[in-house]
Write a protein that holds these residues in place. Structure first.
Motif, PDB file in Angstrom:
ATOM      1  N   SER A 165       0.801  -1.228   0.000  1.00 14.22           N
ATOM      2  CA  SER A 165       0.000   0.000   0.000  1.00 14.22           C
ATOM      3  C   SER A 165       0.832   1.276   0.000  1.00 14.22           C
ATOM      4  O   SER A 165       0.279   2.368  -0.128  1.00 14.22           O
ATOM      5  CB  SER A 165      -0.929   0.008   1.223  1.00 14.22           C
ATOM      6  N   ARG A 168       0.525   4.027  -2.868  1.00 13.15           N
ATOM      7  CA  ARG A 168      -0.671   4.874  -2.777  1.00 13.15           C
ATOM      8  C   ARG A 168      -0.616   5.804  -1.566  1.00 13.15           C
ATOM      9  O   ARG A 168      -0.932   6.991  -1.666  1.00 13.15           O
ATOM     10  CB  ARG A 168      -1.917   3.988  -2.705  1.00 13.15           C
ATOM     11  N   ARG A 334      -8.331   9.638   6.941  1.00 10.22           N
ATOM     12  CA  ARG A 334      -8.809   8.881   5.783  1.00 10.22           C
ATOM     13  C   ARG A 334      -8.539   9.620   4.480  1.00 10.22           C
ATOM     14  O   ARG A 334      -8.027   9.053   3.517  1.00 10.22           O
ATOM     15  CB  ARG A 334     -10.304   8.595   5.911  1.00 10.22           C
ATOM     16  N   GLU A 335      -8.877  10.902   4.452  1.00  5.34           N
ATOM     17  CA  GLU A 335      -8.739  11.673   3.218  1.00  5.34           C
ATOM     18  C   GLU A 335      -7.281  11.819   2.796  1.00  5.34           C
ATOM     19  O   GLU A 335      -6.949  11.663   1.618  1.00  5.34           O
ATOM     20  CB  GLU A 335      -9.384  13.054   3.397  1.00  5.34           C
ATOM     21  N   SER A 337      -4.795   9.855   3.641  1.00  4.05           N
ATOM     22  CA  SER A 337      -4.268   8.535   3.284  1.00  4.05           C
ATOM     23  C   SER A 337      -4.650   8.190   1.849  1.00  4.05           C
ATOM     24  O   SER A 337      -3.815   7.733   1.058  1.00  4.05           O
ATOM     25  CB  SER A 337      -4.790   7.466   4.242  1.00  4.05           C
ATOM     26  N   ASP A 338      -5.921   8.418   1.496  1.00 10.90           N
ATOM     27  CA  ASP A 338      -6.368   8.133   0.136  1.00 10.90           C
ATOM     28  C   ASP A 338      -5.642   9.006  -0.887  1.00 10.90           C
ATOM     29  O   ASP A 338      -5.374   8.581  -2.008  1.00 10.90           O
ATOM     30  CB  ASP A 338      -7.878   8.366   0.015  1.00 10.90           C
TER      31      ASP A 338
END
Length: 384
Positions: A165, A168, A334-335, A337-338
């Motif tokens: 991961s 990304r 979350r934002e 990380s994405d």
């Protein structure tokens, strides 16, 4: 130019003589599954642990002949001591696994010599969890950035072969370049040196590898990457307690492990498995991080314990390991990380970044204390 196939690689490897110049490495059953992706060939050769150094020229010859195949861009070949090399006659004997390339030498007074470290790397920290879905990789990235923010030179290894991961999470694309010898130059972003199988294999490719292949890939990403001088290498482990974890414990002098869990009972049950595994192989547990510990509503500021609260702290107290801190569940984590912009880098003065830096300081304090404790020498791991 025709696509490179497994059969093409095996046919070429039949020109490589086996140990003691008898037979060839394919017909002797020494070659693992061959994996090919984007013109790169990956495989391992099984040899007795006590002959690994002696048989390095055989490994080099295998790599050389495969690179001669039209269409092959690179070959990643490693020796593995997962089992003894198959003799030409008689049954195959299965010994205890031993570190690849380093037969355990006895010290005066008993005990085995320390496992070989990585040149230039001061300490290696594994970040692990008993199960997936607890935010371990996000924690690994932000912990590495927090250690760096605290003044250390840091690298990050993505040891999750099946689900890498880091490309990304750190917004890194492209392929690493090979430099002198067999060394690979790590990718970089936010000041971190990073290596991941995700840089070598396309995201859509399904990795169907068994133990020896995972061991080979991990050891090459550890020892054949030009990490340079690092104070610490953070290793994002795959979830669970499988081949990757045992390889790291068996082959690498880990400074310790950080366990990531969420507060709920089910996650803690799985976290205990990870804790038990590291303790069983005598790797110091540096502490537990409670991720997704609580949620603060952005509109009202009210706190909600969505997954319960404090379970990881109580578990740490129960088993006698440090509790490293609570990371809240936020939309920002979350934002970012994405988007590949981790909070410690994108919002270094924010509250969440402060939490990660405090956790990093506690982790490094545990590593420093372990170094000063001369009685806590790294053991040689023997699996029966």
């Amino acid at each position: 130019m025709p696509d490179v196939t497994r059969e093409m690689v095996l046919e070429k490897l039949r020109t490589v003589r086996g140990p003691d110049m008898e037979g060839n490495i394919v017909d002797l059953g020494l070659v693992s599954d061959v994996f090919i992706s984007d013109g790169k060939a990956y495989f391992s050769i099984t040899v007795p642990a006590d002959r690994a150094k002696e048989l390095e020229p055989m490994r080099a010859a295998a790599e050389r002949v495969v690179r001669e195949i039209p269409g092959v861009k690179a070959a990643m070949v490693a020796l593995t001591a997962d089992r003894k090399a198959a003799p030409q006659k008689g049954p195959v004997e299965r010994p205890r696994p031993a570190p690849t390339g380093h037969a355990p030498a006895q010290r005066a007074g008993g005990g085995a010599a320390p496992k070989a470290g990585i040149p230039g790397v001061g300490a290696i920290i594994a970040v692990a969890s008993g199960k997936g879905g607890v935010g371990k990789s996000t924690t690994s990235v932000n912990l590495a950035l927090a250690l760096q923010a605290n003044g250390l030179k840091v690298g990050l290894l993505d040891a999750d072969i099946y689900g890498p991961s880091m490309p990304r999470l750190l917004k890194i694309s492209g392929r690493p370049q090979q430099i002198e010898g067999r060394l690979i130059r790590p990718m970089e972003n936010y000041g971190l040196k990073v290596m991941s199988m995700g840089f070598l294999v396309d995201e859509e490719v399904a990795m169907i590898w068994r133990g020896p292949m995972i061991q080979s890939a991990l050891l090459q990403m550890l020892r054949e990457v030009a990490w340079g001088d690092l104070d610490v290498l953070v290793v994002d482990m795959p979830p669970g307690t499988g081949d990757a974890q045992l390889t790291m414990a068996q082959q690498v002098p880990l400074a310790g492990a950080v366990i990531v869990s969420t507060p709920q009972d089910l996650a803690l049950v799985d976290a205990r498995k990870g804790l038990a595994m590291f303790r069983k192989v005598e790797v110091p547990v540096l502490g537990i991080v409670e991720n997704m510990s609580y949620f603060v509503a952005p509109d009202t500021g009210r706190r909600y314990d969505i997954f319960g609260h404090g379970g990881a702290r109580k578990e740490a107290e129960r088993i006698g390991v440090p509790f490293l801190g609570e990371v809240p569940l936020t939309m920002g984590i979350r934002e970012t990380s994405d988007a590949g912009t981790p909070l410690v880098a994108s919002e270094p003065d924010g509250e969440v970044a402060r939490v990660y830096r405090e956790i990093a300081a506690r982790v490094w304090g545990e590593v420093t204390a372990a170094r000063q404790d001369k009685s806590r020498a790294m053991p040689n791991i023997v699996f029966e």
